[in-house]
Design a protein around this motif. Structure first.
Motif: not given
Length: 443
Positions: A105-119
């Motif tokens: 779950l942590a891997v999925g969540l960290n990917y999600f947070i990282e993508q939210q910071q993209q344009s």
């Protein structure tokens, strides 16, 4: 835009080829998944086989590049073993325990947070067959889904083997006059498959009806070949049971599948038909009855006694039905009868691999607990002149990675429904007792 799919361990253990099921999108395998797969690879069951298959698959993909950097797949997608998104800090605020599920779950969540910071953020989807993992992912705001690529159909769309048509009474009269109806002339909105059963009902509301079967070419509706007579003392109690006996006693249909809730008569009908074919008509040399020791392939050495004694608890439902058919009075009589006949063999599926089984009437009970690979293994054992019956209740699954729509029994029903050598029927009405029927419906 390409999506990012993060796979749970159970997806790969359920279907090792799941890596290739996401088209052009990016597939991410968390490093903890490799650890879990490694812990399963020595298992002697289907899960162990799949773990070894995934290991070989990933090893082969290493030739294309470093897995931690990502490799291109033949379907234009990509695969990556993730090492850099393992931080547990964000997840720890909600789920404190550092379990393997939470690490995924942590891997999925960290990917999600990282993508939210993209344009132009990409969608991150966590794929798991574990309901609680999907619930926890939803709590975290992650997009999540079950792995559905291997499902032949939705649960409500599964082939039942019979249908009911409302027609003008003249159509029913035509059938009784000519004993045949051309399917094309009925102008149906959906196809009828070989050996499918059809009940014609008068659209005017009278009691006029007819029970028919599609011929093997799928072009005509014809009458059933068998009259509603007793088979080893067993009579069909409803229309679906009569359809089942029609398939079970037809030597031109080497593959028969039967589904239905507990108490609908699946095992009893199959055994009665098998005894008729083996003992009365001598169409087959032997009646082989088997059911999986769940999970298939698991060693039964922990049970006391010799092989027959170890298998008895698993095979007891078969013996119960045989005792009813042979009308035995005392405990142990059925063992003497089976020993005297010599043509009836009760076996566990653990021992069927590697065999070739010609000229036999084969009954596989509880087939809903088999995976697609196991069903393929079993049906590919069938030799020349044999007939195999696979039956079970898709709603009673004991296998950890199967469900009502993805098990081997459902899979083979859907894959073979258009074939001339197979027939299927779903039994709907319980005949064991009123209590058993209520239990199946309400519980």
């Amino acid at each position: 835009m390409k999506k990012i799919y993060v796979l749970d361990t159970n997806v790969l253990l359920h279907d090792p080829n799941a890596i290739f099921a996401f088209d052009e999108h990016e597939v991410v395998i968390p490093s903890v998944v490799l650890e879990e797969i490694d812990s399963k690879k020595r298992n002697a069951d289907e899960i162990g086989r799949n773990a070894r298959y995934v290991s070989r698959l990933l090893d082969g993909l290493r030739e294309k590049g470093h897995l931690h950097s990502g490799v291109q797949l033949d379907n234009m997608g990509s695969l990556k073993v993730e090492l850099n998104h393992r931080s547990f800090m964000k997840l720890q605020e909600v789920f404190g325990e550092v379990s393997n599920d939470n690490r995924i779950l942590a891997v999925g969540l960290n990917y999600f947070i990282e993508q939210q910071q993209q344009s132009e953020p990409r969608t991150v989807v966590l794929v798991s067959k574990d309901v609680l993992v999907r619930i926890k992912a939803d709590v975290l705001g992650l997009t999540t889904q079950d792995y559905l690529s291997d499902r032949p159909a939705g649960l409500d769309e599964l082939f039942t083997g019979n249908s009911q048509l409302q027609v003008h009474p003249s159509v029913i009269d035509e059938f009784y006059s000519y004993r045949s109806l051309t399917i094309k002339n009925l102008q149906l909105a959906y196809p009828l498959y070989p050996h499918e059963f059809v009940i014609l009902k008068d659209e005017m509301g009278t009691g006029k009806s007819a029970l028919l079967k599609v011929n093997k070419e799928g072009t005509k509706l014809e009458p059933l070949y068998l009259s509603n007579e007793s088979v080893w003392g067993i009579n069909a109690r409803n229309a679906q049971q009569r359809m089942a006996l029609e398939l079970l006693l037809n030597d031109d249909i080497p593959l028969v599948t039967i589904t239905g809730k507990a108490g609908t008569g699946k095992t009893l009908l199959a055994l009665a038909a098998g005894l008729c074919k083996v003992e009365d008509e001598h169409k087959y040399k032997k009646l082989l009855i088997a059911r999986p020791v769940v999970p298939m392939g698991k060693d039964i050495g922990y049970l006391p006694g010799e092989k027959e004694e170890k298998l008895r608890p698993w095979m007891q439902p078969i013996y119960d039905n045989l005792e009813f058919l042979f009308d035995t009075k005392k405990s142990g009589d059925i063992d003497k009868i089976l020993m005297g006949l010599g043509s009836i063999q009760v076996e566990a599926l653990t021992y069927i691999r590697g065999r070739s089984i010609p000229g036999q009437y084969i009954i596989i009970d509880e087939a809903q607990n088999l995976s697609r690979h196991e069903v393929k293994t079993i049906v590919s054992r069938v030799g020349e002149g044999s007939k195999i019956i696979l039956m079970g209740d898709p709603e009673q699954i004991d296998h950890p990675y199967l469900d009502a729509a993805s098990n081997g029994l459902t899979y083979i029903v859907e894959r073979f429904k258009q074939q001339q050598i197979s027939g299927h029927i779903t039994l709907e009405k319980g005949e064991r007792s009123k209590l058993a029927q209520l239990a199946a419906d309400l519980l």
